[in-house]
Design a protein around this motif. Structure first.
Motif, short mmCIF file in Angstrom:
data_model
loop_
_atom_site.label_atom_id
_atom_site.label_comp_id
_atom_site.label_asym_id
_atom_site.label_seq_id
_atom_site.Cartn_x
_atom_site.Cartn_y
_atom_site.Cartn_z
N ALA A 114 0.74 -1.02 0.06
CA ALA A 114 0.10 0.17 -0.08
C ALA A 114 0.75 1.42 -0.02
CB ALA A 114 -1.02 -0.16 1.14
N ALA A 115 1.95 1.20 0.40
CA ALA A 115 2.90 2.47 0.83
C ALA A 115 4.28 2.09 0.23
CB ALA A 115 2.68 3.09 2.10
N PRO A 116 4.85 1.55 -0.79
CA PRO A 116 6.14 1.17 -0.85
C PRO A 116 7.17 2.16 -0.90
CG PRO A 116 4.88 1.04 -2.97
CD PRO A 116 3.89 1.58 -1.89
N SER A 117 8.45 2.03 -0.68
CA SER A 117 9.36 2.93 -0.64
C SER A 117 10.71 2.32 -1.40
CB SER A 117 9.76 3.49 0.75
OG SER A 117 8.74 4.24 1.47
N ILE A 118 11.51 3.13 -1.79
CA ILE A 118 12.74 2.55 -2.19
C ILE A 118 13.94 3.11 -1.43
CG2 ILE A 118 14.72 2.54 -3.95
CD1 ILE A 118 12.35 2.40 -6.03
N TYR A 119 14.66 2.61 -0.66
CA TYR A 119 15.80 3.03 0.17
C TYR A 119 16.89 2.71 -0.63
CZ TYR A 119 12.43 2.25 3.73
OH TYR A 119 11.24 2.44 4.54
N LEU A 120 17.74 3.92 -1.06
CA LEU A 120 18.93 3.72 -2.23
C LEU A 120 20.06 4.01 -1.29
CD1 LEU A 120 20.01 3.50 -5.00
CD2 LEU A 120 19.31 5.92 -5.24
N PHE A 121 21.25 3.10 -1.47
CA PHE A 121 22.32 3.50 -0.81
C PHE A 121 23.50 3.35 -2.02
CE2 PHE A 121 19.70 1.42 2.00
CZ PHE A 121 19.56 2.17 3.14
N GLU A 122 24.59 4.30 -1.85
CA GLU A 122 25.76 4.44 -2.91
C GLU A 122 26.86 4.31 -1.87
OE1 GLU A 122 27.57 8.26 -4.20
OE2 GLU A 122 26.08 7.69 -5.80
N GLU A 123 28.00 3.54 -2.45
CA GLU A 123 29.26 3.45 -1.80
C GLU A 123 30.29 3.16 -2.99
OE1 GLU A 123 29.01 0.26 0.94
OE2 GLU A 123 28.89 -1.37 -0.34
N ASP A 124 31.44 3.35 -2.60
CA ASP A 124 32.61 3.05 -3.42
C ASP A 124 32.62 1.46 -3.67
OD1 ASP A 124 33.55 5.34 -3.88
OD2 ASP A 124 34.91 5.27 -2.33
N GLU A 125 32.54 0.94 -4.87
CA GLU A 125 32.88 -0.44 -5.15
C GLU A 125 34.17 -1.16 -4.63
OE1 GLU A 125 31.99 -3.59 -8.65
OE2 GLU A 125 32.42 -1.42 -9.19
N ARG A 126 34.17 -2.07 -3.97
CA ARG A 126 35.29 -2.80 -3.59
C ARG A 126 35.54 -3.96 -4.27
NH1 ARG A 126 37.99 -3.06 1.69
NH2 ARG A 126 40.17 -4.37 1.39
N LEU A 127 36.79 -3.82 -4.93
CA LEU A 127 37.19 -4.88 -5.72
C LEU A 127 38.34 -5.70 -4.77
CD1 LEU A 127 37.55 -3.27 -9.24
CD2 LEU A 127 35.70 -4.70 -8.40
N TRP A 128 38.26 -7.05 -4.71
CA TRP A 128 39.27 -7.93 -3.96
C TRP A 128 40.15 -8.57 -4.89
CZ3 TRP A 128 38.49 -7.31 1.55
CH2 TRP A 128 37.46 -6.88 1.70
N ASP A 129 41.28 -8.90 -4.32
CA ASP A 129 42.17 -9.54 -5.03
C ASP A 129 42.38 -11.12 -4.43
OD1 ASP A 129 44.00 -9.43 -3.02
OD2 ASP A 129 45.21 -7.92 -3.72
N GLY A 130 41.68 -11.29 -3.43
CA GLY A 130 41.98 -12.66 -2.95
C GLY A 130 42.84 -13.06 -1.74
N THR A 131 43.81 -11.85 -1.63
CA THR A 131 44.74 -12.02 -0.73
C THR A 131 44.39 -11.64 0.78
OG1 THR A 131 45.97 -9.99 -1.31
CG2 THR A 131 46.62 -12.26 -2.79
#
Length: 449
Positions: A114-131
């Motif tokens: 009946a009353a939807p909302s969108i919660y939107l979040f932004e952050e820097d994308e973290r790229l992992w190298d596995g170490t």
């Protein structure tokens, strides 16, 4: 104490189709960003996440779409649902966004139908190298029934103490991501300023390195016994339900073995504390507490512990609702364990059929408008096998007639049975034997209003 940041938009909703620019009208992109969406409305069906009018996937309550990467341009993002009886998909919410390269965007569909909302979040994308030897974790508060909460993330055995919370957040806010050393942790949520008021606590979990996870705190799921839903979402869009060990699983027990007398049910051979006792054919118990984990369940004739009818081992997680059904003819009993889904949809009904009738290898199910003969009509579901559950489905809220026939035939086994279904109502329907092997009966359990 203000240790969180608020990076969200509570969206003014747009109902209807929002048209984007054509590809030729767009400026040139310089890079890409990651997009992820979560369905956080407990009374919603699967929600489709769209960029402009292109689907990025559909997701059920508490789960996420698979992560996508798109150019750093301007788009309108939409959430749609399918409502039985409506001519087209219903648009719940829309959000226009200028996407920035190398960012990760999280869209949480919250509120209600009946009353939807969108919660939107932004952050820097973290790229992992596995170490790496660390992981990143953040948390989103999307539970409509809770006020402000405190969040604790600590080693097992460390009780919540005021001042040790990692953040305090309100509805629609996020605990910013932070790095933690790999190891075992327990996540605890309490009322703000009240560490003794525990709203949720996780089981001990080993968190592995080189990953970015988000825990979303959502409304209670009626299909489970716990009070808060906690869903772990990975950067790739994987979803894991984090159970609260304080809430044991529960089960209803159904006697569906026609020709077998009254029965008892024991867990792990504890016949001094029976789960169910003296249960007659077609009788269903209320919810009964079980033990989480792998356990042995034994059905016997009532009062005759030395003569097991059937014994099987099942693994049941904390918070799960189950139905344990004794099925089969005398001499060949079996235990059918099914998940008891009880989460209703606000804009439709839901149906869950289980064929527990051993006299019929398979049946067809007809669900028609009242007064409609089955002769020229297609089955609602064909080939519902014995000891199987029909896939759960949403249906338009109205009056129906239910008829059960032999598979591939119009030979009526049960019905027509008047069946009124309302919005926010879920019907669990068991097909059972009768003393007459050519006749079936149905047992209907209603959840909802």
């Amino acid at each position: 104490m203000n240790r969180f940041f608020r990076s969200l938009f509570v969206v003014a909703l747009a109902i209807g189709v929002v048209s984007g620019c054509s590809e030729s009208d767009r400026p040139e992109a310089s890079g890409k960003a990651a997009l992820l969406a979560i369905n956080g409305i407990v009374d919603a069906p699967d929600a489709t996440f769209l960029i402009e009018e292109r689907s990025l996937g559909a997701t059920s309550f508490g789960n996420a779409t698979q992560a996508s990467r798109y150019d750093d341009l301007s788009y309108t993002f939409n959430f749609d649902i399918f409502v039985p009886g409506e001519a087209s998909r219903r648009r719940l919410a829309s959000q226009t966004l200028d996407v920035v390269r190398d960012k990760a965007y999280l869209f949480v569909l919250g509120g209600s139908i009946a009353a939807p909302s969108i919660y939107l979040f932004e952050e820097d994308e973290r790229l992992w190298d596995g170490t790496e030897t660390v992981f990143e974790l953040s948390l989103v508060h999307a539970n409509n029934t809770l006020g402000a909460i405190d969040v604790y993330f600590a080693e097992p055995g460390v009780a919540p103490v005021a001042g040790n919370e990692i953040a305090s957040v309100n509805l629609g806010e996020r605990v910013p991501k932070a790095e933690y050393a790999t190891g075992e942790y327990v996540l605890t949520v309490t009322a703000a300023g009240e560490p003794q008021t525990i709203l949720y606590t996780s089981e001990t979990r080993t968190w592995t390195p080189a990953r970015t996870d988000t825990v979303v705190i959502l409304d209670s799921n009626p299909s489970r016994t716990g009070g808060v839903t906690a869903s772990l979402i990975t950067a790739a869009g994987g979803s894991v339900l984090l159970t609260d060990p304080r809430f044991p699983p529960a089960a209803r027990v159904l006697h569906a073995a026609e020709g077998v007398g009254n029965i008892d049910l024991a867990e792990n051979s504890d016949f001094d504390n029976l789960i169910a006792s003296n249960l007659a054919f077609a009788e269903l118990t209320d919810d009964l507490p079980l033990t989480a984990g792998t356990n042995t369940y034994t059905f016997t004739d009532a009062g005759n512990q030395g003569a097991p009818l059937v014994e099987e081992e099942f693994t049941i997680s904390a918070g799960a609702n189950q139905t344990l059904t004794l099925v089969g003819p005398p001499g060949e009993p079996d235990i059918l364990a099914t998940v008891s889904v009880r989460r209703p949809f606000a804009a439709s009904g839901r149906l869950n059929f289980v064929n527990a009738a051993s006299s019929f290898e398979a049946v067809d199910i007809y669900l028609l408008d009242a007064g409609t003969a089955i002769d020229e009509e297609a089955a609602y579901f064909s080939f519902a096998e014995f000891k199987s559950a029909v896939p759960l489905a949403a249906v338009e809220a109205k009056d129906y007639e239910l008829t059960i026939t032999l598979f591939g035939e119009k030979t009526v086994l049960a019905g027509p049975i008047p069946l009124a279904i309302s919005n926010r109502e879920l019907l669990e329907i068991f097909i059972l034997d009768t003393a007459d092997p050519s006749v079936a009966q149905v047992k209907i359990i209603r959840y909802g209003p």
